[in-house]
Design an enzyme around this catalytic site. Sequence first.
Site, mmCIF file in Angstrom:
data_model
loop_
_atom_site.group_PDB
_atom_site.id
_atom_site.type_symbol
_atom_site.label_atom_id
_atom_site.label_comp_id
_atom_site.label_asym_id
_atom_site.label_seq_id
_atom_site.Cartn_x
_atom_site.Cartn_y
_atom_site.Cartn_z
ATOM 1 N N SER A 91 2.604 -6.410 -30.067
ATOM 2 C CA SER A 91 2.653 -5.186 -28.923
ATOM 3 C C SER A 91 2.246 -4.268 -29.555
ATOM 4 O O SER A 91 0.513 -4.164 -30.161
ATOM 5 C CB SER A 91 3.590 -4.324 -28.156
ATOM 6 N N GLY A 142 6.999 -0.845 -29.889
ATOM 7 C CA GLY A 142 7.670 0.127 -28.702
ATOM 8 C C GLY A 142 6.955 0.932 -27.936
ATOM 9 O O GLY A 142 7.465 2.195 -27.281
ATOM 10 N N GLY A 143 5.713 1.007 -27.511
ATOM 11 C CA GLY A 143 4.884 1.881 -27.041
ATOM 12 C C GLY A 143 4.435 3.063 -27.518
ATOM 13 O O GLY A 143 3.852 3.758 -26.652
#
Length: 524
Positions: free
Chosen positions: A237, A158-159
């Site tokens: 991620s 989710g960055g």
Amino acid sequence: MKFFTVVTTLSLPLALAAPRFQHKQSNFTVGQVVETSSGFIAGHAAAIDCEVSEYLGIPFAQPPVGGLRFAAPLKYTGTSRLNASTFGNSCPLRPSSGTTPTPGEIAASNITEVGLELLTTIGSPDVVHGEDCLYLNIWSKPQSGEPLKAVMVFIYGGGFTGGTSATPIFNGAALAGQEDVVIVNFNYRLSILGWPGNPTAQNNVALLDQRLAMEWVRDNIANFGGDPTRITLFGQSAGAASTDFYSYAWSPDPIAAGIILESGTTGLYPANSENVSATAWYSTSMALGCGDASTNSTTLLECMRNVEVDSLLSAIPQTALSAIMSPFGPTVDNTLIFSNYSQQTPASIPVLAGNNDYESGLFRTQLALSGEILPDSLWDAYDLAGFTCPAGSRANASLIAKNPTWRYRYFGVFPNINISSEGGAWHGAELQLLFGTTYLTGNNTVEETAFQKYLQGAWTTFAKDPANGLRTYEEGWPLYNPAEKTLIRLGYGNGVGTNLASPMLYDSACANASLSALIASYFG
């Protein structure tokens, strides 16, 4: 719409195969009350597999509110009975300023119905947000299989600004039930709450959240049927980047017996310098009327702790690059986050690392929904500099540390997870298959079901024996060697098996690839 940040939204098929393991442990009943350091936890049968015990919303840290906002997490202890029937709060996000795509934008983006559902509904679950959000969830099936099972602890992406363990695609019931493992996920603080940037106080507290969750798992998971000596930490991620940061920060005592890095390493999001993070911190504090670098640091921090959370998050700078990438993320302190990872030694544990064939497929689809089209050359360069080259560098670092290492590249494209005509094997597509939740967006094809079982088997085989399991999995996975055909192409042609390629087929341009330069050129 975010460009380089990660809003991971995915799904995976629920194959109701016959159980592989029949060893019975009659003293455990589904959902039984389990004693932990957080109290007596009452579970229930998982909705998608009634033989799996599901425990949701277990507190592992004291609520990080008031004087604990921006501070290192403190362990939660309790003796009460807790009804673990619902997810705990998700950590706060910046209030959305996005608009709903118009029919014209939807048509122009080439997004599929599946893609639209994933990006607008499943990827944005209807959850309660609140600062009291440090909770974890467990899925286990102790009444059969190994007496103490391998444990897989997942960190969502989710960055560093978004995400939650309550996302439907991360439900661990199918994977736990089918593969005889214990699945755990948890929340960690986001944006300025997790990565404050305050130069006069503790930084990178989200990474400390993650460590505290791992300590809780180590200390309590045996009572859920898990083996505390076989914990695999894995993420995707920003979750994979967190896992990688973690492997360096706690290299002497990682708790984890192995790590899996899916589309993320320390190179995915270059850490901020202390000066860059301090600038973001003071820009936000000034916008809130709390002062600047000349203000007494104690007075400023107290003011920031008393600001209402939505107002706090809304004050984060949103100009130039900050409108695309959050200015709050990992900050170099050379204790938890290092300035030069090539000079650091990671934990001495096995590593499985890789990336997807077209990570950019997610981001270009998201951006197209807002009406912006960028050239293929930019997306290709982003794939190379942001994912392919960092995966290779991390695999090489693991080899230098003499750790058993495997490297993969994911290629699968299936109808019920295909987000657009240009999506390809997009950023996060493998998670749908891995967790067994593609039923959220449609039925599997026959070949997809076969590949799903192969993928799930590979990940759980690694978890059960990180050093040796993959060496004999199916036809055997070769240890990574950059000079030989040892790159494992998963789902190549949507097939099952180890299709091998030379890493240089994808890495040959890495000498000239720079994510920082790419970002600078785009915003120059």
